[in-house]
Design a protein around this motif. Structure first.
Motif, PDB file in Angstrom:
ATOM      1  N   GLU A  48      43.765  41.706  41.954  1.00  0.00           N
ATOM      2  CA  GLU A  48      44.121  40.285  41.912  1.00  0.00           C
ATOM      3  C   GLU A  48      43.097  39.422  42.641  1.00  0.00           C
ATOM      4  O   GLU A  48      42.806  38.306  42.218  1.00  0.00           O
ATOM      5  CB  GLU A  48      45.529  40.077  42.472  1.00  0.00           C
ATOM      6  CG  GLU A  48      46.612  40.715  41.607  1.00  0.00           C
ATOM      7  CD  GLU A  48      46.535  40.289  40.151  1.00  0.00           C
ATOM      8  OE1 GLU A  48      46.624  39.070  39.868  1.00  0.00           O
ATOM      9  OE2 GLU A  48      46.367  41.162  39.272  1.00  0.00           O
ATOM     10  N   ARG A  49      42.529  39.934  43.723  1.00  0.00           N
ATOM     11  CA  ARG A  49      41.478  39.185  44.427  1.00  0.00           C
ATOM     12  C   ARG A  49      40.241  39.055  43.538  1.00  0.00           C
ATOM     13  O   ARG A  49      39.619  37.991  43.485  1.00  0.00           O
ATOM     14  CB  ARG A  49      41.092  39.866  45.739  1.00  0.00           C
ATOM     15  CG  ARG A  49      42.176  39.948  46.787  1.00  0.00           C
ATOM     16  CD  ARG A  49      42.718  38.583  47.179  1.00  0.00           C
ATOM     17  NE  ARG A  49      43.688  38.669  48.252  1.00  0.00           N
ATOM     18  CZ  ARG A  49      44.999  38.873  48.098  1.00  0.00           C
ATOM     19  NH1 ARG A  49      45.504  39.011  46.890  1.00  0.00           N
ATOM     20  NH2 ARG A  49      45.807  38.913  49.135  1.00  0.00           N
ATOM     21  N   ALA A  62      37.000  31.367  46.546  1.00  0.00           N
ATOM     22  CA  ALA A  62      36.154  31.919  47.614  1.00  0.00           C
ATOM     23  C   ALA A  62      36.971  32.727  48.617  1.00  0.00           C
ATOM     24  O   ALA A  62      36.483  33.728  49.150  1.00  0.00           O
ATOM     25  CB  ALA A  62      35.407  30.792  48.317  1.00  0.00           C
ATOM     26  N   ALA A  63      38.203  32.320  48.902  1.00  0.00           N
ATOM     27  CA  ALA A  63      39.037  33.065  49.845  1.00  0.00           C
ATOM     28  C   ALA A  63      39.375  34.444  49.286  1.00  0.00           C
ATOM     29  O   ALA A  63      39.398  35.438  50.019  1.00  0.00           O
ATOM     30  CB  ALA A  63      40.315  32.285  50.159  1.00  0.00           C
ATOM     31  N   ALA A  64      39.620  34.520  47.979  1.00  0.00           N
ATOM     32  CA  ALA A  64      39.897  35.813  47.344  1.00  0.00           C
ATOM     33  C   ALA A  64      38.663  36.709  47.422  1.00  0.00           C
ATOM     34  O   ALA A  64      38.775  37.912  47.687  1.00  0.00           O
ATOM     35  CB  ALA A  64      40.321  35.618  45.891  1.00  0.00           C
ATOM     36  N   LEU A  75      38.317  40.351  49.263  1.00  0.00           N
ATOM     37  CA  LEU A  75      37.746  41.520  48.596  1.00  0.00           C
ATOM     38  C   LEU A  75      36.589  42.093  49.418  1.00  0.00           C
ATOM     39  O   LEU A  75      36.434  43.312  49.525  1.00  0.00           O
ATOM     40  CB  LEU A  75      37.294  41.157  47.181  1.00  0.00           C
ATOM     41  CG  LEU A  75      36.859  42.317  46.293  1.00  0.00           C
ATOM     42  CD1 LEU A  75      38.003  43.310  46.079  1.00  0.00           C
ATOM     43  CD2 LEU A  75      36.361  41.797  44.953  1.00  0.00           C
ATOM     44  N   ALA A  76      35.799  41.222  50.017  1.00  0.00           N
ATOM     45  CA  ALA A  76      34.700  41.685  50.869  1.00  0.00           C
ATOM     46  C   ALA A  76      35.235  42.479  52.058  1.00  0.00           C
ATOM     47  O   ALA A  76      34.640  43.483  52.463  1.00  0.00           O
ATOM     48  CB  ALA A  76      33.864  40.503  51.354  1.00  0.00           C
ATOM     49  N   GLY A  77      36.378  42.064  52.614  1.00  0.00           N
ATOM     50  CA  GLY A  77      36.994  42.820  53.696  1.00  0.00           C
ATOM     51  C   GLY A  77      37.418  44.207  53.247  1.00  0.00           C
ATOM     52  O   GLY A  77      37.200  45.198  53.955  1.00  0.00           O
ATOM     53  N   GLY A 109      33.698  49.267  42.933  1.00  0.00           N
ATOM     54  CA  GLY A 109      33.430  48.875  41.550  1.00  0.00           C
ATOM     55  C   GLY A 109      33.654  47.398  41.301  1.00  0.00           C
ATOM     56  O   GLY A 109      32.889  46.753  40.571  1.00  0.00           O
ATOM     57  N   LEU A 110      34.695  46.835  41.914  1.00  0.00           N
ATOM     58  CA  LEU A 110      34.984  45.414  41.728  1.00  0.00           C
ATOM     59  C   LEU A 110      33.899  44.544  42.358  1.00  0.00           C
ATOM     60  O   LEU A 110      33.501  43.528  41.791  1.00  0.00           O
ATOM     61  CB  LEU A 110      36.361  45.072  42.308  1.00  0.00           C
ATOM     62  CG  LEU A 110      37.551  45.613  41.521  1.00  0.00           C
ATOM     63  CD1 LEU A 110      38.837  45.431  42.312  1.00  0.00           C
ATOM     64  CD2 LEU A 110      37.660  44.955  40.148  1.00  0.00           C
ATOM     65  N   VAL A 111      33.414  44.944  43.526  1.00  0.00           N
ATOM     66  CA  VAL A 111      32.337  44.177  44.156  1.00  0.00           C
ATOM     67  C   VAL A 111      31.074  44.258  43.289  1.00  0.00           C
ATOM     68  O   VAL A 111      30.381  43.252  43.088  1.00  0.00           O
ATOM     69  CB  VAL A 111      32.090  44.656  45.600  1.00  0.00           C
ATOM     70  CG1 VAL A 111      30.802  44.069  46.164  1.00  0.00           C
ATOM     71  CG2 VAL A 111      33.282  44.275  46.482  1.00  0.00           C
TER      72      VAL A 111
END
Length: 196
Positions: A78-79, A89-91, A95-97, A134-136
């Protein structure tokens, strides 16, 4: 295969594991159990058959942990959707976290002439870690200008439009495409019929 693989990238296919994403009460989650997540990963070649078997066994004896990891997958999905489709940007920061956690559990190793992440453990956390990485990678693709969302009002599925003229309108021409063309046809017929 149980899941749609129409998006042109397996991580975009993950975003499409929600049916009728924009359909309000019709929205339906397709990853309802950790076993569903394992099945999706196996179909998408994100895990090997032996890894899938091991993860299924682990999930039967650690069901609370398996559910927690399923929720991590849903959160990451979802992010990524919010970042890609809505520009949130918050999502992306969330995701970066998750990404920082996922790379902390792996080593960067060289196989042949390529480098890739190798997980240190094969526990239930393996799937969310691979999915997050994979998402990043998806968010960093060079061809996201081809990202398109199905034009069906309820669908919400996304895909890379690789058509020569970039005019693909539907996630699947035999599903959303046929339904919308039929709807448009019947609307035209009603418009031609004289009203009493």
């Amino acid at each position: 295969m149980r899941f749609g693989h129409i998006a042109g990238d397996r991580m975009l296919d993950l975003l499409n594991t929600v049916d009728w994403r924009l359909g309000g009460d019709d929205r339906a989650e397709r990853l309802r159990s950790f076993a569903d997540v394992v099945d999706w990963c196996a179909e998408s070649d994100l895990i090997s058959p032996p890894e899938a078997a091991n993860l299924r066994d682990l999930a039967t004896t650690h069901d609370a942990v398996a559910e927690r990891e399923r929720q991590t997958v849903i959160t990451a999905r979802e992010r990524a959707y919010a970042a890609l489709v809505e520009g949130d940007a918050a999502a992306a920061a969330d995701l970066a976290g998750l990404y920082r956690t996922s790379i902390a559990a792996a080593d960067l190793v060289r196989v042949g002439d390529r480098w890739h992440w190798q997980d240190r453990e094969t526990g239930l956390r393996l799937i969310p870690d691979r999915i997050v990485r994979g998402l990043v990678a998806l968010l960093q693709r060079d061809d996201l200008d081809r990202l398109h969302q199905c034009e069906d009002a309820k669908c919400g599925w996304v895909y890379l439009d690789t058509s020569p003229r970039r005019n693909r309108r539907w996630c699947n021409t035999r599903d959303c495409g046929d339904r919308n063309r039929a709807r448009a046809y019947y609307a035209r017929q009603r418009a031609k019929t004289p009203q009493p």
